[in-house]
Design an enzyme around this catalytic site. Structure first.
Site, PDB file in Angstrom:
ATOM      1  N   ASP A  69      46.356  35.843  45.087  1.00  0.00           N
ATOM      2  CA  ASP A  69      45.482  37.012  45.186  1.00  0.00           C
ATOM      3  C   ASP A  69      44.152  36.684  45.850  1.00  0.00           C
ATOM      4  OD1 ASP A  69      47.380  38.622  44.093  1.00  0.00           O
ATOM      5  OD2 ASP A  69      46.364  38.937  42.172  1.00  0.00           O
ATOM      6  N   GLY A  70      43.637  35.460  45.665  1.00  0.00           N
ATOM      7  CA  GLY A  70      42.385  35.085  46.310  1.00  0.00           C
ATOM      8  C   GLY A  70      42.507  35.101  47.822  1.00  0.00           C
ATOM      9  N   ASN A 176      38.621  44.700  44.489  1.00  0.00           N
ATOM     10  CA  ASN A 176      38.706  44.375  43.064  1.00  0.00           C
ATOM     11  C   ASN A 176      37.456  44.780  42.294  1.00  0.00           C
ATOM     12  OD1 ASN A 176      41.265  43.402  42.708  1.00  0.00           O
ATOM     13  ND2 ASN A 176      40.698  41.265  42.517  1.00  0.00           N
ATOM     14  N   ASP A 177      36.326  44.160  42.616  1.00  0.00           N
ATOM     15  CA  ASP A 177      35.148  44.388  41.780  1.00  0.00           C
ATOM     16  C   ASP A 177      33.862  43.934  42.445  1.00  0.00           C
ATOM     17  OD1 ASP A 177      35.171  41.517  41.430  1.00  0.00           O
ATOM     18  OD2 ASP A 177      36.539  41.755  39.749  1.00  0.00           O
ATOM     19  N   ARG A 187      19.662  31.970  30.017  1.00  0.00           N
ATOM     20  CA  ARG A 187      18.866  33.153  30.364  1.00  0.00           C
ATOM     21  C   ARG A 187      19.792  34.320  30.667  1.00  0.00           C
ATOM     22  NH1 ARG A 187      13.669  33.946  32.759  1.00  0.00           N
ATOM     23  NH2 ARG A 187      13.097  36.078  32.174  1.00  0.00           N
ATOM     24  N   ALA A 241      30.146  39.798  27.680  1.00  0.00           N
ATOM     25  CA  ALA A 241      29.473  39.197  26.521  1.00  0.00           C
ATOM     26  C   ALA A 241      28.104  39.827  26.260  1.00  0.00           C
ATOM     27  CB  ALA A 241      29.322  37.679  26.732  1.00  0.00           C
TER      28      ALA A 241
END
Length: 360
Positions: A69-70, A176-177, A187, A241
């Protein structure tokens, strides 16, 4: 479509990719099709923009990718610059985007050239930003460590309207994104997240992902997001997260933009498009993501059986509590003709349901 010029994107780290590349070159020579390898795997020197690679390949009408996919995403970026179609040959391990087994590449090229293949289009994402993107010189070595030379920041789209306070339109078509994430471990990145022009919430998180349905099985899925059918259009926002109670994905309509503003007390954030670093945002900067007008044409040899591929690629197993039921029929449709009121639904063909079909 009749293939006249073909660009070839090869994962040179795989011997099987080099072997299949030779088959593609042979096919091109036999059919008088110009076939140019587009080297995206160089490890030294600057990376070139997709426009340059389009020029090198003679503006191909078909881009063939040999890898996972990459590799496919690299080919998709090149195809997007010239309205070419993409044919993905599957040499990876998880591949949701690649279509053709390596042993079938010649048959696939014949099908494309003889107009027997299907063309499936996928939604892409467009991007505006408060200013043109850049990677500060002081951060280049750190950000590119282990990645090889980075792609240059995307250019500003000259044809897009320049309106005060609406930022600049960037030359991006993400399949994709688009991801904003923190630069250092200790940080967090603090973001104001806006959906359809209104504040949803302020997040302190490792990052934030804005994905297409195609990208829902990539980074967004790893961050706890849902799986969406690639046949639908939607904009998927998934926090990574987050330090807050509300940690769920929000699925917006394609005409509802998702804007991310880096808050004044935040650390800087790295911006990636389809997994490739493209710039750094400082406190006060913002991006806005929405469905693009451009849709990427993907070459398919048969209609995509996405859910069968999902079961196969993620090695889904049935619940232990169902063991006593015996093996289940892989198809949930009766073998007879489809009733008229159900004729518009996506269902496997009747003959495939009778024979049991094949894994995607």
């Amino acid at each position: 479509m009749t293939v006249k010029r073909m660009g070839l994107v090869v994962h040179h780290g795989r011997r099987d990719a080099l072997r299949v590349a030779a088959d593609v070159h042979t096919w091109g020579a036999l059919h008088n099709v110009q076939c140019t390898e587009i080297d995206v795997w160089q490890h030294d020197g600057p990376r070139h923009a997709e426009e340059d690679r389009q020029t090198v390949a003679g503006h191909p009408d078909l881009v063939v990718t040999l890898g996972g996919d990459g590799t496919f995403l690299r080919g998709a970026r090149i195809a997007a610059k010239g309205d070419g179609a993409v044919l993905g040959v599957d040499l990876g391990t998880v591949g949701f985007l690649t279509e053709v087994p390596a042993q079938d590449v010649v048959a696939a090229l014949d099908a494309v050239n003889e107009d027997r293949a299907l063309v499936e289009t996928r939604m892409t994402l467009a991007l505006r930003a408060s200013k043109p993107l850049r990677i500060p010189t002081s951060m280049e070595a750190l950000l590119r460590s282990g990645r090889g030379p980075a792609l240059p920041p995307p250019e500003v789209r000259e044809e897009a309207d320049a309106v005060d306070d609406w930022g600049v339109a960037l030359d991006v078509a993400a399949l994709n994104d688009i991801v904003l994430e923190k630069l250092v471990r200790d940080r967090q990145v603090d973001l104001g997240v806006y959906l359809a022009g209104r504040l949803l919430a302020s997040y302190s998180a490792d990052g934030a992902i804005v994905a297409t349905p195609t990208g829902s099985t990539a980074y967004s899925f790893a961050a706890g997001g849902p799986v969406l059918s690639p046949n639908m259009d939607a904009v998927v926002f998934t926090p990574v997260a987050p330090h807050m109670t509300f940690d769920r994905t929000v699925v917006a309509a394609p005409d509802e933009p998702v804007a991310l503003r880096v808050l004044p007390h935040s650390g800087p954030a790295a911006l990636s498009v389809d997994g490739r670093l493209r710039g750094v945002l400082e406190p006060g900067d913002w991006i806005a993501v929405h469905a693009a007008d451009y849709r990427l044409p993907l070459i398919r040899l048969a209609p995509t059986d996405f859910y069968q591929r999902l079961r196969h690629r993620f090695r889904l197993t049935d619940a232990p509590a169902t063991d006593g039921e015996g093996p289940l029929d892989p198809f949930g449709r009766p073998p007879g003709p489809v009733p008229a009121d159900l004729a518009h639904l996506r269902l496997p063909p009747a003959d495939e349901a009778r024979t049991g079909g094949q894994e995607a």
